[in-house]
Scaffold this motif. Sequence first.
Motif, short mmCIF file in Angstrom:
data_model
loop_
_atom_site.label_atom_id
_atom_site.label_comp_id
_atom_site.label_asym_id
_atom_site.label_seq_id
_atom_site.Cartn_x
_atom_site.Cartn_y
_atom_site.Cartn_z
N GLY A 40 -40.48 -13.00 -29.14
CA GLY A 40 -39.73 -13.81 -28.16
C GLY A 40 -39.06 -14.84 -29.12
O GLY A 40 -39.26 -15.33 -30.00
N VAL A 41 -37.82 -15.19 -28.14
CA VAL A 41 -37.05 -16.49 -28.62
C VAL A 41 -37.67 -17.80 -27.81
O VAL A 41 -37.52 -17.92 -26.63
N GLY A 353 -30.91 -22.78 -19.19
CA GLY A 353 -31.91 -22.59 -18.56
C GLY A 353 -31.71 -21.38 -17.75
O GLY A 353 -32.29 -21.08 -16.79
N ASP A 354 -30.91 -20.34 -18.34
CA ASP A 354 -30.55 -19.12 -17.58
C ASP A 354 -31.65 -18.05 -17.87
O ASP A 354 -31.63 -16.99 -17.25
N VAL A 355 -32.83 -18.30 -18.84
CA VAL A 355 -33.58 -17.26 -18.97
C VAL A 355 -34.95 -17.98 -19.20
O VAL A 355 -35.36 -19.02 -19.45
N LEU A 356 -36.00 -17.12 -18.95
CA LEU A 356 -37.55 -17.58 -19.21
C LEU A 356 -37.70 -17.27 -20.78
O LEU A 356 -38.31 -17.99 -21.17
N ARG A 357 -37.64 -16.18 -20.93
CA ARG A 357 -37.87 -15.74 -22.24
C ARG A 357 -36.87 -14.32 -22.64
O ARG A 357 -36.84 -13.39 -21.86
N SER A 358 -35.93 -14.68 -23.72
CA SER A 358 -35.57 -13.42 -24.16
C SER A 358 -36.29 -12.74 -25.24
O SER A 358 -36.93 -13.64 -26.06
#
Length: 362
Positions: A40-41, A353-358
Amino acid sequence: MAQEVRGVIAPGKDEPVRIETVVVPDPGPGEAVVRVQACGVCHTDLHYKQGGISDDFPFLLGHEAAGVVESVGDGVTDVEPGDFVILNWRAVCGKCRACLRGRPWYCFDTHNAKQRMTLASTGQELSPALGIGAFAEKTLVAAGQCTKVDPAVSAQVAGLLGCGVMAGIGAAINTGDVGRGDSVAVIGCGGVGDAAVAGARLAGAAKIIAVDIDARKLETARSMGATHTVNSRESDPVEAIRELTGGFGADVVIDAVGRPETYRQAFYARDLAGTVVLVGVPTPEMKLELPLLDVFGRGGSLKSSWYGDCLPSRDFPMLIDLHLQGRLDLGAFVTETIQLDEVEKAFERMHRGDVLRSVVVL
C-alpha cells in the motif's frame, strides 16, 4: 547469493521518486528475504519523501506489504520459505522491560534487519522505510517482521494491516478499549480514521460519529460503519458531538489527524471520564496547550496509540480471519491497484484526497 531487483527510491528531499536496481543480500542470522506481492501507498512514505521523518536519504520506500518468504537466515524458526506473511515494522525483542512485563505491544527495543540493501549502480546503502522498504520486488527484513497469516487472503488487502489499517483499528479496539454500546467519535477520515471507524463498529459501538472537512471522506466513513457524520467546515465538531450524545460527549474520541486544534476538539468532545486517543502523527514543531484544571477536572484517560498498540502475531491473523469470514471488509480500503512506476502519481492523488489507498501490485 545477493539478488538484484527493482525498487522505488526517494533520492532526496521533495525530489520525484524513481525506480532503481536494488541489491538484496542473502539473509543473515535472524533475517528473511520476502518476495513482495503487494504494498500500500501510505502517507508515511510521502513523509519520508518530503524529509519529514529523517534526512537519511536515499530511502527505499514502501512498508504496508504482504508477500511470500523466499529464504531465511540462521536461527529463524517462526517462518520458513513458502510462508505467506504480512510485514510489520515493530519486531518485538522479547527482552526489554515491556516485553518481560507481558506487554510486548509496547516493546521499547523493536528491531529491523542488520544488513542494508544497496543501490546496484553505486553501492550506496539505502534506508528502508520503517525498516521494510517494500516498494520492491523483494526486500530484506528481520524475521520477526514477518507475521504468517492465512494464504487464502489477497495480498492486496492483507498488506494494509502492516500500517494504516492496523493503526486505526487498534486505536479503537486496543488503545481506546471501545466496548459494546459505547459512543465513539473519530476526527479525521483518511485511511487511519476510517479504520478506526471500522474498528469501533467491530467492537460493537452503538454510535460512531465521523468528523472531517471533506464530504467525500464523510461518505466513505459512513460506508465503513459511521452512524453519524459531522462536516467541521460547517459546524463546531465539539458541539455537534455533544448534541449527538445527549449533551455529554462521546465515551471515546479518536484524533486521527494529529494537530493541536483537532486534539483540543477531541479533548472537549469526550464525556467526563471518557478517553482521548491520539493516533494521528504530529510534526516536531507542534505544541499543545490545555488548562491543567480541565485536564484534572474532566478525568478519564489521554492516550497515544503506537501502531494501534498492536501485537502483530496476535492481531494480524485474527483480523485476516475476520476478513475471510466477511466480518471486516479490508477490501473497502483499496481504491486502486497500480504498478511500481505509478507511485509518484499515487502520492499526488493521495495529497488531493482522491484515494483511500493505492496499492502497488507486483
